[in-house]
Enzyme design. Structure first.
Site, mmCIF file in Angstrom:
data_model
loop_
_atom_site.group_PDB
_atom_site.id
_atom_site.type_symbol
_atom_site.label_atom_id
_atom_site.label_comp_id
_atom_site.label_asym_id
_atom_site.label_seq_id
_atom_site.Cartn_x
_atom_site.Cartn_y
_atom_site.Cartn_z
ATOM 1 N N HIS A 167 49.619 38.826 30.639
ATOM 2 C CA HIS A 167 49.073 38.638 31.987
ATOM 3 C C HIS A 167 50.154 38.760 33.055
ATOM 4 O O HIS A 167 50.096 38.075 34.084
ATOM 5 C CB HIS A 167 48.395 37.266 32.120
ATOM 6 N N ASP B 207 37.090 42.295 30.754
ATOM 7 C CA ASP B 207 37.728 41.415 29.786
ATOM 8 C C ASP B 207 37.339 39.988 30.154
ATOM 9 O O ASP B 207 36.962 39.698 31.305
ATOM 10 C CB ASP B 207 39.243 41.607 29.781
#
Length: 749
Positions: free
Chosen positions: A195, A261
């Protein structure tokens, strides 16, 4: 359809949503509504019906059929839900087969076998009423510090594209849909952190990260795409209309469904800070091209409805995505389904599953070094040492059901057979005494067991030390989603254990069960290297049996490195696809040369590559043929991965010093030779020029075949002639390989 009915088709419902770490930050999202509330207007997706808890598959199937009947008969529109599951290393369900992790698919260099595996997984999905699988991962590896490397296939986009496309074909031939992820750029994360932002130029994005997705869509017919969590140069992909609509749909012609996602839409507010609230996040994602919010409706239900009613979001945007979802459901046959007959029996790990798992595991193991100690023959006392020697969990990847879900349910059986390395060796060497010592744990600094391991090694004729990773999620384990590393040394004190065993003087074979490549110069090229080193990237349920067969010499190792073996963490990110300036030189004291290059792999036999041939000139359009002779020069049968590389010696932008053009796995008997013909479209040599268009330029091309990207065993040159050719999107990019002839050795008189 009412607005509520439309929005219901654009979200998932996760009836089993839990705070257990099986999805990023799931505990911070709103709990799910009751099923009765959720189905009032219908449901677009049912999220991980089998893959959240260890539920008995047949019992859950009966439950699922009942819920689908409720949707058909108890809602105004009567539209069933799409059921999706994780399918990265097999169907993520209790008692289902667990195959090698994708990094092992890359090591096997065998698209046909991966296609067979995809078909077997797809069959299990279909039998259980699952319609969409969240795989394959088509991220190109850039930095092994990133925890999700074990989910990826290779550092070469052509290998990722061909093998990933094969998986898509296999899965979808069973009437279910594959989902390509993570579109795009996720694996280029800053410092290898999950991330994290990515910094990718448009040329690198076009030439490295996008081709696998384009291949899987154009050549594989993939029906679904999932966005990446990444932000590229400040723009989150979940809000990037230029990628999700402009490129994916307008340029490539993708007409399937884009799903988010998990929680990616909400992350536009909480993680990226480009939306003030969930409603604005929903508007940004929907406008960009995300059709379905997964795993639940945190943004696309009430927050988006409010924006539509206030006039901030035109309802036509909703209609666009709803039509795509309904078309997908029609393609899947859901409108004709009655859900009257749930399965009465099912085998999610039958003989076909296990045969494919065994073969793929065998083909994926890479022999990194061998002083002749392998194969093991005639040893009466074998020391088996290390934390992964008798561990089933160490054979499976992060997205296996066992490591992904069962880790939260200690004491629950796997539900399928998965022999450990110890059990494989016991079965293969019944006449040998197996002396077992754990030595240390995968993690931690407890060294108390190393002394006993040293004593065990001294009493044996050969020592096998099995070390490596334990896959898990978000801090639970040493590799996997959220388990990023700032060092590429073996976790814990495992290096100390290995070095102590080697120091005994007993021939030591090191077996690495890992989800990433580690820095192993000390083990391979140091002053006291191991006698032999085998690298296995989480080889799955048949991995222990496959490794025992390789150690015994029943199977000749034929895996090749799908990713360079790093020199150090400080040398990352690295790719063999680097320009001249990306390699070592006299003007820097830092050396990025890998310990073992991309494509490297030894065996118990040897191969010669000779007589590379290509025409002196070929046009910049069309294709050309490259021929090479490969010969088994050893004394036992084996399989070679024939690798054809190219280099554009002078181009308008810098080009890699080596680029894999094509590859082929070929099995040969001792003394046998084959002529391979590579039909190479010139588009394989295309790149993004200064005007940011894909072109093939005239000029000199060096071609070679060798045992890895770093060795030019047989070399040829050709000249591309003609005008600069702008590559059309419809042009073929796949290299077809033919075995033109096979010559067997003449028996001695």
């Amino acid at each position: 359809m009412t607005l509520e009915e439309k929005l219901a088709q654009l979200v998932g419902y996760w009836s089993d949503q839990t705070t257990d770490a099986v999805a990023p930050m799931s505990g911070e999202m709103a709990p799910p509504a009751s099923f009765e509330e959720a189905i009032e207007h219908g449901i677009g997706h049912l999220t991980r019906v089998y893959g959240t808890f260890p539920v008995e598959p047949l019992e859950r199937a009966r439950w699922l059929w009942e819920q689908q009947r409720r949707l058909v008969t108890g809602t105004r529109l009567g539209i069933p839900a799409i059921v999706h599951e994780e399918v990265l290393t097999g169907l993520a369900a209790w008692k289902a087969a667990t195959f090698p992790t994708p990094l092992a698919w890359g090591a096997a260099f065998d698209p046909e076998l991966v296609e067979r595996m995809g078909a077997a997984i797809g069959r299990s999905m279909r039998e259980l009423g699952i319609h969409q699988g969240l795989a394959p991962v088509l991220d190109v590896i850039r930095d092994p510090r990133w925890g999700r490397v074990d989910e990826c296939i290779a550092e070469d986009p052509y290998v990722v594209g061909t093998i990933g496309t094969a998986y898509v074909r296999g899965l979808q031939q069973e009437g279910v849909h594959a989902t390509l992820k993570h579109f795009v750029g996720y694996s280029a994360s800053q410092a290898g952190r999950n991330h994290a932002p990515t910094h990718i130029g448009p040329r690198e994005l076009a030439d490295v990260f996008l081709p696998p997705f384009e291949m899987a869509i154009r050549d594989g017919g993939a029906r679904s795409v999932m966005n990446s969590y990444a932000e590229i140069d400040g723009v989150p992909v979940a809000a990037a209309s230029e990628l999700l609509t402009g490129l994916l749909r307008d340029t490539w012609g993708f007409d399937g469904v884009v799903v988010s996602d998990y929680f990616a839409v909400a992350f536009l507010e909480s993680m990226h800070g480009i939306a003030a609230d969930r409603g604005e996040a929903a508007q940004l994602a929907l406008d960009a091209g995300i059709d379905v919010e997964l795993p639940s409706g945190d943004a696309y239900l009430a927050p988006l409805a409010a924006r539509v009613r206030s006039g901030q979001v035109p309802e036509e945007l909703i209609d666009r995505s709803v039509l795509r979802v309904l078309s997908q459901k029609e393609d899947l046959g859901l409108f004709d389904a009655t859900f009257d007959d749930p399965p009465e029996r099912i085998d999610l790990d039958d003989a076909e599953h296990r045969q494919i798992a065994r073969r793929l595991a065998e083909q994926s193991v890479i022999l990194l070094s061998n002083d002749g100690s392998l194969p093991i023959e005639g040893a009466r006392r074998i020391a088996l040492i290390g934390p992964n020697a008798d561990s089933a969990e160490s054979l499976m990847g992060c997205y296996s059901f066992a490591n992904h879900v069962l880790a939260h349910h200690p004491g629950t059986e796997f539900g399928f057979a998965i022999p450990t390395v110890r059990e494989g060796l016991e079965q293969r060497f019944p006449s040998s005494q197996l002396l077992v010592s754990r030595g240390c744990e995968v993690e931690g600094d407890d060294r108390d067991g190393i002394g006993a391991a040293v004593g065990t090694a001294r009493s044996a004729e050969v020592a096998i030390v099995v070390v490596g990773d334990r896959a898990g999620l978000f801090g639970r384990g040493t590799v996997g989603e959220g388990n990023d590393a700032d060092s590429l040394e073996l976790p814990g004190v495992q290096r100390e254990l290995v070095e102590a065993v080697i120091a005994t003087g007993t021939p030591t074979v090191v077996v690495l069960l890992t989800g990433r490549p580690y820095a192993l110069g000390w083990l391979l090229d140091g002053s006291h290297p191991a006698a032999a080193v085998l690298q296995a990237f989480f080889p799955g349920e048949e991995g222990g049996t496959a490794l025992a067969a390789i150690l015994a010499g029943d199977v000749n190792p034929s895996g090749r490195l799908p990713v360079s073996l790093p020199r150090s963490a400080g040398a990352q990110p690295f790719s063999y696809l680097h320009p001249i300036l990306g390699g070592p030189s006299d003007i820097t004291s830092a050396d990025s040369t890998p310990v073992r290059p991309f494509g490297f792999g030894l065996g118990y036999t040897t191969f010669a590559h000779e007589a590379l041939e290509v025409a002196e000139q070929v046009p910049t359009t069309g294709s050309f043929v490259v021929r090479v002779r490969v010969r088994n020069t050893g004394r036992c049968p084996g399989a070679d991965v024939v690798q054809l590389y190219a280099r554009d010696t002078a181009a308008s932008v810098t080009r890699p010093v080596a680029q894999l053009v094509g590859y082929e796995r070929v099995a040969l008997e001792p003394g046998e030779e084959a002529i391979l013909a590579f039909d190479v479209p010139t588009s394989r040599l295309a790149f993004t020029g200064r005007a940011l268009r894909r072109i093939v330029e005239p000029g000199d091309i060096e071609l070679w075949v060798g045992p890895s990207s770093a060795v030019k065993e047989t070399v040829a040159r050709t000249e591309l002639v003609g005008a600069v050719h702008e590559v059309d999107s419809s042009e073929d990019r796949i290299v077809a390989v033919r075995v033109e002839s096979v010559a067997r050795p003449t028996p001695a008189a």
